[in-house]
Write a protein that holds these residues in place. Structure first.
Motif, short mmCIF file in Angstrom:
data_model
loop_
_atom_site.label_atom_id
_atom_site.label_comp_id
_atom_site.label_asym_id
_atom_site.label_seq_id
_atom_site.Cartn_x
_atom_site.Cartn_y
_atom_site.Cartn_z
N ASN A 1 0.86 -1.20 0.00
CA ASN A 1 0.00 0.00 0.00
C ASN A 1 0.89 1.24 0.00
O ASN A 1 0.82 2.09 0.88
N CYS B 1 4.53 -0.57 -5.28
CA CYS B 1 3.59 -1.10 -4.31
C CYS B 1 3.55 -2.62 -4.39
O CYS B 1 3.12 -3.17 -5.41
N CYS C 1 1.57 -4.52 -2.86
CA CYS C 1 0.16 -4.94 -2.92
C CYS C 1 -0.33 -4.95 -4.37
O CYS C 1 -0.93 -5.94 -4.82
N GLN D 1 -4.15 -8.32 0.95
CA GLN D 1 -3.69 -7.71 2.18
C GLN D 1 -2.33 -8.33 2.56
O GLN D 1 -2.02 -9.45 2.17
#
Length: 166
Positions: free
Chosen positions: A89, A115, A117, A131
């Motif tokens: 994130n 990132c 993620c 997550q």
């Protein structure tokens, strides 16, 4: 991705300038060569119950810690000299970094951010979600979630896993 610095921030409240902890993991030639966590006295010095319930840090924990501007000389080289910054994130962590720099009156050139993620979403579409704890479980990466150093280590290891053999 052979060289980068992974970072993670925890914040004291809803303001991006309220960093209360940072984890830094420096990767060179696909190896973690340096890692550390530092507590930060947030600006403003206000902890919300929600944030404390997430990471467990309180005003008492950071009472003697430096402000971000006081900590910056210690961490600046690992962040500014990195070919890239990595965070899970990254939008959040980069906005915290930029706001802490602004609040501290620090002008700094930052590397591009990646990132882990978003990359996990791209490369691991079969996961139920992306997550940090889910991606760590997929790769067998140990995680003490919402501990800044553990989260930064996890982001670094995810990046290395996603780019293995590339």
């Amino acid at each position: 991705m052979h060289n980068f610095t992974a970072i993670d921030f925890e914040t004291a409240n809803e303001q991006c300038s309220s960093a209360c902890s940072i984890g830094v993991v420096v990767v060179e030639n696909r190896q973690i060569v340096r890692q550390y966590a530092r507590l930060i006295r947030p600006e403003p010095m206000r902890f919300t119950a929600m944030n404390t319930s997430i990471h467990g840090l309180t005003a008492v924990d950071v009472a003697g810690a430096p402000l971000f501007a006081e900590l910056w000389p210690e961490i600046a080289a690992d962040i500014q000299a990195a070919p890239a910054l990595v965070a899970h994130n990254a939008g959040f962590d980069m906005s915290v970094l930029r706001e802490c720099l602004r609040t501290g009156g620090i002008s700094a050139s930052l590397p591009d951010a990646l990132c882990s993620c978003k990359l996990a979403k791209k490369h691991l579409p079969q996961l139920a979600n992306h997550q940090l704890n889910t991606v760590c479980r997929h790769f067998g990466i140990p995680l003490n979630h919402h501990d800044a150093l553990s989260d930064a280590q996890a982001a670094a290891r995810i990046m290395l896993e996603l780019h293995q053999g590339r």
